[in-house]
Enzyme design. Structure first.
Site: not given
Ligand SMILES: Cc1cc2nc3c(=O)[nH]c(=O)nc-3n(C[C@H](O)[C@H](O)[C@H](O)COP(=O)(O)O)c2cc1C
Ligand SMILES: Cc1cc2nc3c(=O)[nH]c(=O)nc-3n(C[C@H](O)[C@H](O)[C@H](O)COP(=O)(O)OP(=O)(O)OC[C@H]3O[C@@H](n4cnc5c(N)ncnc54)[C@H](O)[C@@H]3O)c2cc1C
Ligand SMILES: Cc1cc2nc3c(=O)[nH]c(=O)nc-3n(C[C@H](O)[C@H](O)[C@H](O)COP(=O)(O)OP(=O)(O)OC[C@H]3O[C@@H](n4cnc5c(N)ncnc54)[C@H](O)[C@@H]3O)c2cc1C
Ligand SMILES: Cc1cc2nc3c(=O)[nH]c(=O)nc-3n(C[C@H](O)[C@H](O)[C@H](O)COP(=O)(O)O)c2cc1C
Ligand code: FES
Ligand code: FES
Lengths: 267, 314, 314, 267
Positions: C139, C202
C-alpha cells in the site's frame, strides 16, 4: 511453406487406446510440397490455451488426394486437446517445415527407430521403396503392444525387412535397437536414417562411426516459431575442425548429419 | 454504444516517432523475427511498418543451452541468451540482405559494458541503411558486478547517451519491466537522449519440471512474453506516456488488432509483435488491417490520433 | 523416467513454518476467501491448511468503484481497493465466527502509515484465536508521499519490526512483486523480524476497453493474479528461498496440484490459492490430494521434504 | 449451493441467428434448489481460456426432470465459446447463487424488462402465475426481431398481459419501456420486479417512487467468485438515513430493493 486451415478427414485411435496413439489425416495443400522428414506446426486450439503450436512430423502424404497423415502420441495438454478434434473440424497448420532426409539414389537404406521416432521415417521408407531401393527398418519399442499401436502394419504393408526389439522380449529381440544392430549383417553401400531419443541416436551414430555410411538423424527440440526466427530450438554442431556452432532444429534440421551433431552437449 | 459509421474511406497509417517515420505502426519484435527473412514467405515484408532484428553483441555468442523455451499459461519463457553472429558477421553477411528488406529495419544491440554499446553504435549509422538502433539494456553490466543496465537509471542514461553520441540514427531505448519504477527508467533514457522508448522487454520468470524436479529451462530463469504479460505492458506504456514526452513503441502479448489498439490508446505511437508471430505468422498483417478498420469505424483519419486517447480528454 | 512406486502408504502433510504449524501446506489467499464462510458450503474448511482472511484496515473502507475486475489472458485484474469493515467491526462481528473455523485463520492487515499497522497488531494477539498475522505492505505510505511500503526496503523493515513488537502471533510479511529486487525486500522483512514471507501479491497492470477508449477498471490500474503470473511468482520464491533463511508461503496462479508442487520445489514451505478458487472452488482440496499422491509416487514421506528440492542437491 | 458437471440436454439458437440468442438446457441437481432470480456461474471451457466463470441467470426450472434452462446472448469470447458446446457435453456449474426475487403472496406483479433483462424474470412470472397472481410484463426491446429471438413465445405461453415497446416502432409502442409505464393503469396493490440496463432500472425506480409498490431490481456486475468472497461485484446501497454501504451483487443480490440502490454511484 504454407499457413492454412486444414480439414480433418480422419482421426482415429491406433491400436490399444491405453497407448495413446492417434492417426490424423488432414486435407492440405502441404501434400504437394512435403518431403520426407519435414514436419508441420499445428495449432491444437483456436484459443490461447495452449498458446504455442505443436511440431508433428509428416508421416504420410497423398499428393492426389491432397492429404497428409500425422501420427502422434498423447503426451501433455496440447496433444490431449488435439485428440478432441473431430472429423470435419479445421486445424491451423504451418508447413511443410525444415530440412528432411536425403533420399538415396541407390544402395541400401537402413532406418533405425526408437519408439515413436519411427513416424518421420515412414515417408522416407515409402519414397525409397518407390525408387526400388533395399530398405530395412530396425525398430526398438517397449513391448508388442507398442508396435501394434504405433503403426507396425503401415510398415508391413511396404514389404520391407523389419527387425524389432522389445525391452520385455514380447516381440523380436529382447533389448534395445542397438542389440538389433549388433547382430545385423549390413550391406556394403548404405545410408542410415535414425530417429528416436537423443541417447539412442547418439549410440546409433557411434555404432556406425566404423562404417562409411552417411548417417542422418532427426532431432527434437522445443519450438517457438518453427521457421528459424526465434533460436529457441537449437542443437550444437561441430565441423571437421571441431569448431562449434548452433543449428536450428526447425530450419536447418530436424534432420542433420549425425556425425556433425554434438550429442552430449550441455552448452 | 457502437459509434455510427463515418464517411471516412481511407486512413493515414503513417506514424512519426520523432526522427523515425514508419509506413504503419506495426513492427515485429527483436528476437522473434530473425534477421527478417524467415517469415517473409508467409507475411509480406513490404506490408510491415518495420522489423526489429535479432539482438547483436560485439562478439558472436552461442547463447544458452537447451531447453531454451517453456510454455506457460498464455505465455512463453525464453532463455535464448543472446545467441547471435556478432557485429562483424552481422555487417558482412546479414546487413547486405537486411538493407534490401522493403521495410524499416531496426538493429537491436546488447552489451555487457558501455564500451560494447559504443563499439556497435559506431558501425550502425545512417549509411548502414538501417532505420534506427534499439538499445536493449536488459543485460547484466559485467564491469559493475552484474547489476543490470536495465534496472539502474544512471547506467541506463549512460548507455543511451554513449550510443547517441556515436550514431546519427534514431536511438530507441528498450526498457526492462523488472523494475520498481518504469517511469524512473524512462526518464533516465530520456535524459540520455533517447529518441524513442520501447517497452516492454520480458518479465523474469521460471518454471519447474515437477517430475524431473529441476527447472525446465537449462538456464533456470528466462524471460516471460506473450498475452500473459499484456496487462503489465499496457500499464507501463500508460505510465510512461504520461510522464515522459518521448514516443513509445508498445509491446508485450500482442496477438490481435484489439490488443494493438489497447497499446495505442494507452499512449504508444507504434506497436511491436513478438511471441504473437509464433502463434499466428499473419498476426502483423491482421493487426495492421484491424487497426485501419477500427479507425474507419471510429471516424479517425490517422492512426497517429489514437495515441493516448484513453487518457487524453476526448 | 517415472520413479517406481514405493511402499509408502501415508504422507505426513503437516508443515512447520517457523512458529506456525499447519495441518497441510494449502492455504487460501487473502481477499479471495472472504472471512472464511463463503466457500464453506463447497470446500470443507477442516481440510484446509489455513485460511487467510480479507485484508483489514483500522477504519472501514468502501473500497474502489466498479468495475473492479477485468479478465485478462489466464489472469485477473482486481482493484477492490481494500474494502473491509475496519478493525473494530472485524473484532466484534467477524472474529467470533473466524475463531470457530476448524482451520488456522490468518489475519491480513494493511495500513497507510506505520501507526495503522501498530494499531491493528495490538488487537491481534494470541488470545484472539488467530494463527498468524500477514502484513500486506503493498500500500502507499501516505505519510511519505505515497511511496509504497512494499517497494522500499527500509519502510518494509520498519513496518514489520513495528508489528512484531506489538503482537505475539507469528508475523508473515507479504511482499509485492513490483520491485527490482525481491531479494532485497525479503531481506528487509527478515531484518524486521518476519517469521514467514509470503509471495507474491499482485503485479500492477491494467487493461483498456477499446470501444469506450477508457480503462476497464474504474480505478484505472489493478493487481494481476492468476496463472498468467505464475512464472514470475515461482521465480521469486526460488530467488528468495535461496537468499533468505525464512519459510515461504508461495502463491500466484495456483490452480492445480502440479502448480502447487512447482512452488514447493522452488522453495516454498506452504502455498496459497487465490484466483484459483474462483475457477474451481474445490481447487484447495484437489491440490492437497494431489500433493499427497505426488509424495506417495515419489517415495517422499513428508510434504515438508519437497521444499526447495529443485535447487537442493538430491 | 452445488458444484457439478451438468450434461447439456438441449442447446439451440432462438429466432434469428443474427441476434445471437441461445437456449441451453442442462440436467442439473440445481433444479431442486433454484429460486426465481438466482443465477449460476458457468465454466464455458475446461481450459484456461477464458479463465473465469460466466454468470447466467436461471431462466427456467423443471424439478421433475431435474433440468434448468439458461437463455443467453452472445457477447464476447466466453459466450461465443459456450455456443460451441454440444448436446451431451458437460459444463461445470456453480449454483444456485445469490438472493432472488420475493414472490408476492397476493396483489399484482408487474415485471419490467429491458432487453435480455427479461430472462431472470421468467421463473418469477411462472411462479406467480402458478400462485394465481395477476402478472403483467412490460418489456422494451430494439425491434420485433429482438422479441422473436429473445423468447417472447415463452412469455405468451404463460397467458399473462404483455406490453412491449420497440425503439423503431416495429412492435408495440414506439419508445422505451418507460413509455409503456407512462401509459399504463396500475393496480392498487402491487409489487414490481425490474431487470435491464442500469439507467433503465434507475428510471423505473424513479417512476414508481410515487407509488408504495415494493420495487425489486436485479443488478449485473462483473464477477470473480460468485459467492461473496472476493468483493469484485459490489453495488452501492443506502439505508434510510442515507448511510452508504456496499452490497455484493453475487450474494446479497443480484436482486435488491430498488430504493436502496444508489443508482448513479461513481464511488
Ligand atoms: C480479488 C482479490 C483481492 C485481493 N485482496 C487482497 C488483500 O486484501 N490483501 C492481500 O494481501 N492480498 C490480496 N490479494 C492478493 C492475493 O492474496 C494473492 O496474493 C494474489 O492474488 C496472487 O495469488 P493468485 O494468483 O492465486 O490469486 C487479492 C487478490 C484478489 C484476486
Ligand atoms: C520436429 C518434431 C517432430 C515431431 N513429430 C512428432 C510426431 O510425429 N508424433 C508425435 O507424437 N510427436 C512428435 N513430436 C513431439 C511433439 O511435438 C510433442 O509430443 C508435443 O509437442 C507435446 O505437446 P503436449 O502439449 O502434448 O505436451 P507438453 O509436455 O504439455 O508440452 C509442453 C511444451 O513442450 C513442448 N514439447 C513437449 N515435448 C516435446 C517434444 N518431445 N518435442 C518438442 N517439443 C515438446 C510442447 O510443444 C509444448 O510447447 C515432434 C517434435 C518435433 C520437434
Ligand atoms: C447475475 C447475472 C446474471 C446474468 N444473466 C444473464 C443471462 O441470463 N443471459 C445473458 O445473456 N447474460 C447474462 N448476464 C450477462 C453475462 O454474464 C455476460 O454477458 C457474460 O459474462 C459475457 O461474457 P463474454 O465472455 O461473452 O463477454 P466479454 O465481454 O468477453 O467478457 C469479459 C469479462 O467481463 C464479464 N462481463 C461482460 N459483460 C458482463 C455483464 N453484462 N455482466 C457481468 N459480467 C460481464 C465477463 O463475465 C468476463 O469476465 C448476467 C450477468 C450477471 C451478473
Ligand atoms: C524468443 C525471444 C527472443 C527475444 N530476443 C530479444 C532480443 O534479442 N533483444 C530484445 O531486445 N528483446 C528480445 N526479446 C523480447 C521481445 O522483443 C519482446 O520485447 C517481448 O517478447 C515482449 O513482446 P511479445 O509478448 O510480443 O513477445 C525476445 C523475445 C523472445 C520471445
Ligand atoms: S523454433 Fe524458432 S528457431 Fe526453431
Ligand atoms: S463475485 Fe466475488 S464477491 Fe461477488
Amino acid at each position: 511453406m504454407l499457413l492454412e486451415d486444414a480439414k480433418i478427414v480422419a482421426h482415429e485411435i491406433m491400436g490399444d487406446p491405453e497407448s495413446g496413439m492417434r492417426r490424423l489425416v488432414l486435407r492440405s495443400e502441404i501434400a504437394a510440397e512435403a518431403l520426407p522428414g519435414q514436419f508441420v506446426q499445428l495449432k491444437v486450439s483456436t484459443g490461447l490455451d495452449p498458446l504455442l503450436r505443436r511440431p508433428i512430423s509428416i508421416a504420410g502424404v497423398d499428393q492426389d488426394k491432397k492429404e497428409i497423415t500425422l501420427l502422434y502420441r498423447l503426451k501433455g495438454k496440447g496433444t490431449k486437446m488435439l485428440a478432441q478434434a473431430k472429423i470435419g473440424n479445421v486445424l491451423n497448420l504451418l508447413g511443410p517445415l525444415g530440412h528432411g532426409f536425403t533420399v538415396p539414389q541407390n544402395g541400401t537404406l537402413y532406418l533405425v527407430a526408437g519408439g515413436i521416432g519411427a513416424f518421420p521415417l515412414l515417408p522416407l521408407a515409402q519414397e525409397a521403396v518407390k525408387k526400388g531401393l533395399e530398405v530395412c527398418l530396425c525398430w526398438g519399442g517397449e513391448n508388442q503392444g507398442f508396435f501394434e499401436s504405433a503403426g507396425l502394419h503401415l510398415w508391413q504393408a511396404l514389404g520391407i525387412d523389419i527387425q524389432v526389439s522389445t525391452m520385455d522380449g514380447s516381440m523380436g529381440i529382447r533389448g534395445n535397437v542397438l542389440d538389433i544392430l549388433n547382430n545385423y549383417e549390413f550391406a556394403k553401400t548404405a545410408q542410415v536414417a535414425v530417429c528416436g531419443p537423443m541417447v539412442m541416436m547418439a549410440a546409433v551414430n557411434e555404432f556406425f562411426v566404423k562404417t562409411d555410411f552417411v548417417v542422418e538423424a532427426s532431432l527434437e527440440e522445443r519450438m517457438g516459431c518453427g521457421v528459424g526466427a526465434c533460436l529457441g530450438c537449437v542443437c550444437t554442431l561441430q565441423d571437421e575442425q571441431g569448431k562449434l556452432r548452433r543449428g536450428k532444429v526447425c530450419k536447418d534440421g530436424p534432420v542433420f548429419k549425425a556425425k556433425e551433431v554434438v550429442w552430449n552437449a550441455a552448452l | 454504444m457502437q459509434p455510427s459509421k463515418s464517411a471516412l474511406k481511407t486512413v493515414n497509417t503513417e506514424v512519426k516517432l520523432g526522427p523515425l517515420t514508419l509506413r504503419n505502426p506495426v513492427i515485429t519484435a527483436s528476437g522473434t523475427y530473425g534477421f527478417g527473412e524467415e517469415y517473409a514467405p508467409l507475411c509480406p515484408v513490404e506490408r510491415l511498418g518495420g522489423i526489429t532484428l535479432k539482438g547483436i553483441t560485439p562478439e558472436p555468442r552461442l547463447g544458452n543451452p537447451v531447453p531454451r523455451l517453456a510454455e506457460t499459461p498464455s505465455g512463453l519463457l525464453n532463455s535464448v541468451g543472446l545467441e547471435n553472429p556478432g557485429l562483424k558477421e552481422f555487417m558482412t553477411t546479414y546487413l547486405p540482405k537486411v538493407r534490401k528488406l522493403p521495410t524499416a529495419a531496426i538493429a537491436n544491440i546488447s552489451g555487457f559494458c558501455v564500451e560494447d554499446y559504443i563499439h556497435m553504435a559506431r558501425s550502425l549509422r545512417k549509411e548502414s541503411g538501417l532505420a534506427a538502433i534499439e538499445v536493449n539494456i536488459s543485460c547484466p553490466n559485467v564491469k559493475h558486478g552484474g547489476m543490470h543496465f536495465g534496472t539502474d537509471p544512471a547506467s541506463a542514461e549512460q548507455v543511451i547517451a554513449a550510443v547517441k553520441a556515436e550514431t546519427d540514427l534514431p536511438v530507441i531505448a528498450k526498457l526492462s519491466p523488472n523494475v520498481t519504477s518504469i517511469v524512473a527508467m524512462a526518464q533516465a533514457a530520456a535524459r540520455g537522449g533517447a529518441d524513442i522508448i520501447s517497452l516492454i522487454n520480458t518479465l523474469l520468470g521460471m518454471s519447474i519440471d515437477i517430475e524431473k524436479q529441476r527447472p525446465v529451462l537449462a538456464n533456470v530463469m528466462g524471460g516471460l512474453s506473450g498475452p500473459a504479460v499484456r496487462p503489465v505492458a499496457v500499464r507501463m506504456v500508460w505510465e510512461v506516456a504520461q510522464a515522459v514526452g518521448i514516443p513509445i513503441i508498445g509491446m508485450g502479448g500482442i496477438l490481435s488488432w484489439e490488443d494493438a489498439v489497447e497499446f495505442l490508446l494507452a499512449g504508444a505511437s507504434a506497436v511491436s509483435i513478438g511471441t504473437g508471430n509464433f502463434v499466428n505468422p499473419l498476426a502483423p498483417l491482421r493487426v495492421i488491417e484491424g487497426i485501419e478498420e477500427y479507425c474507419l469505424r471510429h471516424g479517425v483519419s490517422a492512426v497517429s490520433e489514437l495515441t493516448g486517447l484513453a487518457w487524453k480528454e476526448n
